[in-house]
Design an enzyme around this catalytic site. Structure first.
Site, mmCIF file in Angstrom:
data_model
loop_
_atom_site.group_PDB
_atom_site.id
_atom_site.type_symbol
_atom_site.label_atom_id
_atom_site.label_comp_id
_atom_site.label_asym_id
_atom_site.label_seq_id
_atom_site.Cartn_x
_atom_site.Cartn_y
_atom_site.Cartn_z
ATOM 1 N N HIS A 7 0.883 -1.071 0.083
ATOM 2 C CA HIS A 7 -0.131 -0.034 0.014
ATOM 3 C C HIS A 7 0.754 1.308 -0.098
ATOM 4 O O HIS A 7 2.044 1.175 0.322
ATOM 5 C CB HIS A 7 -1.041 0.106 1.311
ATOM 6 C CG HIS A 7 -0.302 0.030 2.435
ATOM 7 N ND1 HIS A 7 -0.269 -1.188 3.372
ATOM 8 C CD2 HIS A 7 -0.055 1.055 3.423
ATOM 9 C CE1 HIS A 7 0.426 -0.697 4.411
ATOM 10 N NE2 HIS A 7 0.669 0.503 4.541
ATOM 11 N N HIS A 79 3.804 6.906 4.137
ATOM 12 C CA HIS A 79 4.679 6.109 3.794
ATOM 13 C C HIS A 79 4.332 5.077 2.679
ATOM 14 O O HIS A 79 3.086 5.134 2.056
ATOM 15 C CB HIS A 79 4.997 5.171 5.167
ATOM 16 C CG HIS A 79 3.785 4.514 5.667
ATOM 17 N ND1 HIS A 79 2.780 5.001 6.374
ATOM 18 C CD2 HIS A 79 3.198 3.304 5.270
ATOM 19 C CE1 HIS A 79 1.781 4.097 6.649
ATOM 20 N NE2 HIS A 79 1.929 3.038 6.109
ATOM 21 N N GLU A 129 7.311 1.021 4.958
ATOM 22 C CA GLU A 129 7.122 -0.032 6.130
ATOM 23 C C GLU A 129 7.330 -1.385 5.396
ATOM 24 O O GLU A 129 6.918 -1.574 4.113
ATOM 25 C CB GLU A 129 5.497 0.270 6.315
ATOM 26 C CG GLU A 129 4.907 -0.981 7.094
ATOM 27 C CD GLU A 129 3.261 -0.682 7.236
ATOM 28 O OE1 GLU A 129 2.806 0.144 6.463
ATOM 29 O OE2 GLU A 129 2.803 -1.209 8.399
HETATM 30 CO CO CO Z 1 1.224 1.276 6.476
#
Ligand code: CO
Length: 138
Positions: A7, A79, A129
């Site tokens: 994502h 992020h 991440e």
């Molecule tokens: Co995330």
């Protein structure tokens, strides 16, 4: 080691407006808001054919997003998240190359999988991440 883009997370000052834009204007499949109390965020998953967008909004007094939105009042990219097959192996690989992860231990992220974050300084200025990909047999 690195796998799919899971994502892109976007911090938004007005969650309802962002939902309306993605759902009603762009025609995306937008899921119901989810409060992640332990992360201090409300998250809304926007499902795209090849990845997801996560709309993030602060939740509670000490949300890590509050400062981000103070610096970026109109919102901004927060992020990106890449999948890895084995989060502990990934952490070890990063340590070998002198890249420290921000959390000493993986935490359970928005999708119920262990995640860690890498400092933007080591990643071209972008908070990254890493999420352990869901195992195929579970
Ligand atoms: Co995330």
């Amino acid at each position: 080691m690195i796998g799919r883009l899971n994502h892109v997370a976007i911090a938004v000052p007005d969650l309802n407006q962002a939902i309306a834009t993605y759902r009603d204007v762009l025609g995306a499949r937008v899921e119901a808001p989810l409060d992640l109390v332990e992360h201090g965020v409300t998250v809304v998953f926007v499902r795209l054919p090849n990845t997801n967008v996560e709309l993030l909004h602060p939740l509670g007094e000490n949300s890590p997003l509050t400062r981000f939105l103070q610096r970026n009042p109109g919102g901004g990219m927060h992020h990106v998240c890449y999948e890895v097959p084995d989060i502990r192996a990934a952490i070890e690989q990063l340590r070998t190359h002198g890249l420290a992860v921000l959390d000493p231990e993986p935490k359970i992220g928005a999708h119920g999988q262990p995640v860690v974050f890498l400092h933007p300084k080591a990643m071209g200025g972008v908070l990254v991440e890493l999420e352990q990909q869901a195992s195929l047999d579970s």
